[in-house]
Design an enzyme around this catalytic site. Structure first.
Site, short mmCIF file in Angstrom:
data_model
loop_
_atom_site.label_atom_id
_atom_site.label_comp_id
_atom_site.label_asym_id
_atom_site.label_seq_id
_atom_site.Cartn_x
_atom_site.Cartn_y
_atom_site.Cartn_z
N ARG A 288 17.65 -80.66 -86.33
CA ARG A 288 17.78 -80.02 -85.03
C ARG A 288 16.49 -79.32 -84.61
O ARG A 288 16.05 -79.42 -83.45
CB ARG A 288 18.96 -79.05 -85.02
CG ARG A 288 19.17 -78.30 -83.70
CD ARG A 288 19.02 -79.15 -82.45
NE ARG A 288 19.84 -80.36 -82.47
CZ ARG A 288 19.62 -81.39 -81.68
NH1 ARG A 288 18.61 -81.39 -80.82
NH2 ARG A 288 20.40 -82.46 -81.77
N LYS B 166 3.49 -68.81 -68.37
CA LYS B 166 4.94 -68.90 -68.18
C LYS B 166 5.52 -69.86 -69.22
O LYS B 166 6.00 -70.95 -68.92
CB LYS B 166 5.27 -69.35 -66.76
CG LYS B 166 4.78 -68.38 -65.69
CD LYS B 166 5.00 -68.91 -64.28
CE LYS B 166 4.42 -67.94 -63.25
NZ LYS B 166 4.55 -68.46 -61.87
N LYS C 28 -5.21 -60.03 -61.11
CA LYS C 28 -4.21 -60.49 -60.15
C LYS C 28 -3.88 -59.39 -59.14
O LYS C 28 -4.46 -58.30 -59.18
CB LYS C 28 -2.96 -60.96 -60.90
CG LYS C 28 -3.26 -62.09 -61.90
CD LYS C 28 -2.03 -62.85 -62.29
CE LYS C 28 -1.57 -63.76 -61.15
NZ LYS C 28 -0.42 -64.61 -61.55
N GLU D 234 -8.03 -63.17 -58.46
CA GLU D 234 -7.11 -63.73 -57.46
C GLU D 234 -7.42 -63.10 -56.10
O GLU D 234 -7.66 -61.89 -56.01
CB GLU D 234 -5.67 -63.41 -57.86
CG GLU D 234 -4.61 -63.89 -56.89
CD GLU D 234 -3.21 -63.52 -57.35
OE1 GLU D 234 -2.65 -64.25 -58.18
OE2 GLU D 234 -2.69 -62.48 -56.89
N ASP E 205 -4.59 -67.56 -53.86
CA ASP E 205 -3.16 -67.34 -54.03
C ASP E 205 -2.40 -67.60 -52.74
O ASP E 205 -2.60 -66.91 -51.74
CB ASP E 205 -2.91 -65.90 -54.50
CG ASP E 205 -1.43 -65.60 -54.70
OD1 ASP E 205 -0.74 -66.45 -55.29
OD2 ASP E 205 -0.98 -64.53 -54.27
#
Length: 290
Positions: free
Chosen positions: A99, A136, A168, A201, A222
Site C-alpha cells: 500500500r 503547495k 509576497k 511579487e 500576480d
C-alpha cells in the site's frame, strides 16, 4: 534542515508506522513467515512513470533481502499492461509494503504526468516558458513531489522558506512597500552572508516600477491579465527573470506564455493532481490481498 535522503527516511518510517501499527494481522494470520513469492508492478493507465528510486527504498527499508528488478525508469511513458518492476522475497514483506508503495508511486506518477502535459503544451505552442511548481505540497512529501515535477519535465521553484527569498503581498504590506521589502532583503543577505535569489511579487505597474528600480532576480506578476503580462514583460525588457502566477490553468496558460514570461507557476501540479492508476500483482501461485 534535513537532507533529501533523511526526509524520505523519516517519511517512510512514519508511513509504515501509520499503516502497520502493531502488526499487519491480516497477513500474519494467513501467510507463513517463510513463504517466498514474487509480484509485479502493473500499469493500468497511460502517463509518465516516476518514483523508481523511492520504490527501491521502500522495499529495502522494510526488508533488505527483497530482490527488485527494474524494467521501466523514471520519466518513461507508460501504458496499460506495462510492468515497471518485479519484487521477489518474503510474501509477508511484499504484502506489508504494497500500500505504501502504491500510494507514493501513484501520486508521483500523477504529478509527473500532469507536469509533462503542461510543459509539452507550452513547447507545442512555440513558447520557451517553463513550468514551475510551488510550496503547495503534501506535508512530508514535498521532496518526492518536487522530484516528480522534474521527472515530468518541469522545474522546481524554491524547495522551502530557506533556499530563496520570495517577497509576497503580505511581506510587502507588512514591510511598507516593495522598495522597503527588497532593500531589507538585500541587507539581510549581506549581513548574514547568504547568497539567495530574491524574487518579488507585484500586483500592479506601480509596484513593478518600484521592483525594477530597487532591483531583484525575478519578478512575479500576480493575477495580471495576458495583456498586462505582455506589457509588463516589455517593461522589464530582460532586466530580470519573469514569472506569472495566480488563476492560471492549463486551459488559459498559453496566452500568458506567449506574452513572453520565463516561468508560470502552478499550484495544481501538486495540490490537485490525479494519481496514475497501477497495482502490485502476485505472479505464480502467490495471491496478494488488499
Amino acid at each position: 534542515m534535513f537532507s533529501k535522503k533523511e526526509c524520505n527516511r523519516r517519511l517512510l518510517e512514519l508511513a509504515f508506522n501509520e499503516d502497520i501499527g502493531d502488526g499487519d494481522h491480516t497477513t500474519l494470520c494467513c501467510i507463513d513467515k517463510d513463504a517466498i513469492g514474487e509480484s509485479k508492478l502493473l500499469i493500468k493507465e497511460e502517463g509518465i512513470f516516476a518514483g523508481i528510486n523511492i520504490a527501491k527504498e521502500i522495499f529495502h527499508m522494510f526488508d533488505p533481502e527483497l530482490e527488485v528488478v527494474v524494467f521501466i525508469n523514471d520519466g518513461e511513458k507508460v501504458k496499460p499492461g506495462d510492468i515497471v518492476l518485479s519484487v521477489k522475497g518474503k510474501v509477508q514483506s511484499i504484502l506489508q509494503t504494497e500500500r505504501l508503495l502504491l500510494n507514493v508511486l501513484q501520486r508521483m506518477s500523477g504529478i509527473a504526468t500532469m507536469t509533462h502535459k503542461y510543459q509539452q503544451a507550452l513547447i507545442d505552442a512555440g513558447t520557451k516558458t517553463r513550468v514551475l511548481d510551488t510550496r503547495k505540497t503534501t506535508p512530508g512529501m514535498r521532496m518526492l513531489e518536487k522530484e516528480a515535477v522534474k521527472i515530468g519535465g518541469g522545474m522546481n521553484h524554491r524547495i522551502g522558506l530557506f533556499d530563496m527569498i520570495l517577497l509576497k503581498d503580505n511581506h510587502i504590506d507588512f514591510c511598507g512597500g516593495v522598495h522597503n521589502a527588497i532593500s531589507k532583503a538585500k541587507k539581510y543577505c549581506k549581513d548574514k552572508g547568504k547568497d539567495l535569489k530574491i524574487e518579488c511579487e507585484v500586483r500592479d505597474f506601480k509596484e513593478l516600477e518600484e521592483a525594477l528600480l530597487e532591483g531583484c532576480d525575478r519578478i512575479m506578476f500576480d493575477n495580471f491579465t495576458p495583456e498586462e503580462t505582455a506589457k509588463a514583460v516589455k517593461i522589464v525588457n530582460g532586466r530580470c527573470e519573469t514569472e506569472s502566477s495566480g488563476g492560471i490553468t492549463y486551459e488559459n496558460m498559453i496566452p500568458y506564455a506567449k506574452a513572453g514570461v520565463d516561468f508560470i507557476s502552478f499550484g495544481a501540479l501538486t495540490h490537485s493532481v490525479k494519481c496514475l492508476d497501477m497495482s502490485l500483482k502476485a505472479t505464480g501461485s502467490s495471491k496478494l490481498k488488499i
